[in-house]
Design an enzyme around this catalytic site. Sequence first.
Site, PDB file in Angstrom:
ATOM      1  N   PHE A   1       0.849  -1.194   0.000  1.00  0.00           N
ATOM      2  CA  PHE A   1       0.000   0.000   0.000  1.00  0.00           C
ATOM      3  C   PHE A   1       0.882   1.241   0.000  1.00  0.00           C
ATOM      4  CE2 PHE A   1      -2.409   3.370   2.183  1.00  0.00           C
ATOM      5  CZ  PHE A   1      -3.512   3.438   1.342  1.00  0.00           C
ATOM      6  N   GLY A   2       0.679   2.113  -0.987  1.00  0.00           N
ATOM      7  CA  GLY A   2       1.404   3.375  -1.075  1.00  0.00           C
ATOM      8  C   GLY A   2       0.478   4.537  -0.793  1.00  0.00           C
ATOM      9  N   TYR A   3       0.933   5.481   0.010  1.00  0.00           N
ATOM     10  CA  TYR A   3       0.103   6.631   0.388  1.00  0.00           C
ATOM     11  C   TYR A   3       0.841   7.955   0.209  1.00  0.00           C
ATOM     12  CZ  TYR A   3       2.903   6.139   4.591  1.00  0.00           C
ATOM     13  OH  TYR A   3       3.973   6.013   5.455  1.00  0.00           O
ATOM     14  N   GLY A   4       2.126   7.903  -0.169  1.00  0.00           N
ATOM     15  CA  GLY A   4       2.934   9.097  -0.384  1.00  0.00           C
ATOM     16  C   GLY A   4       3.549   9.046  -1.770  1.00  0.00           C
ATOM     17  N   SER A   5       4.876   9.121  -1.830  1.00  0.00           N
ATOM     18  CA  SER A   5       5.541   9.134  -3.134  1.00  0.00           C
ATOM     19  C   SER A   5       5.365   7.824  -3.899  1.00  0.00           C
ATOM     20  CB  SER A   5       7.025   9.450  -2.982  1.00  0.00           C
ATOM     21  OG  SER A   5       7.680   8.430  -2.249  1.00  0.00           O
TER      22      SER A   5
ATOM     23  N   GLU B  25      12.977   3.410   1.067  1.00  0.00           N
ATOM     24  CA  GLU B  25      12.205   3.825   2.240  1.00  0.00           C
ATOM     25  C   GLU B  25      13.001   3.680   3.540  1.00  0.00           C
ATOM     26  OE1 GLU B  25       9.143   5.151   1.737  1.00  0.00           O
ATOM     27  OE2 GLU B  25       9.483   4.841  -0.401  1.00  0.00           O
TER      28      GLU B  25
END
Length: 194
Positions: free
Chosen positions: A24-28, A99
């Site tokens: 799950f990606g929520y930023g870059s 990350e």
Amino acid sequence: MPANTIDHNRTRYNFDGIDSVWLFGYGSLIYKVDFPFLEQRPASIRGWARQFWQGSHDHRGTPEAPGRVVTLIEQPGAVCRGMAFRVSPNVFEYLDVREKNGYLRFSTTMTFDDGSHAEGLVYIATEDNEAFLGEAPEADIAAQIAAAVGPSGPNSEYLLRLAESLRALGDDCRHTFSIESHLTRSGPVEASDS
């Protein structure tokens, strides 16, 4: 916890016998998809809010003048919208480095737009990491972002591209949009395509 989390992340999950994992990606990770994936779907997770509370010493700032990037903060009732990617486990060799500045992999339940669910992993920078900056007035966060530049480019680019991507997803992230508004009020800033 040290800001560099590469080794720590590599001991958190055993991928033996697993062909693919949801991320799950929520930023870059929403807009800078520089890794291979098998499938991509809009998704959301519950109980977490996106906040510009993590320092960026390695991508969008420097150790002397850190930028600010997003992390997730537990918040009952919150829904964080983002993008889910089904990836091969070997992709984490790259993502753990990307990350590395305080982010750890955690397990999460994602909800896709059709209402179905899947378990996946998400990178979260917890408040016990050395790069965590914490809460601040949104105008102050915008000022810090406006001034910060790192090896990956201006911190303002990160904010503007994230805001643009969240609008495309139909997300109403008030925190992100408020910081964007403070930033653009202080002068002309545009997201680049890099």
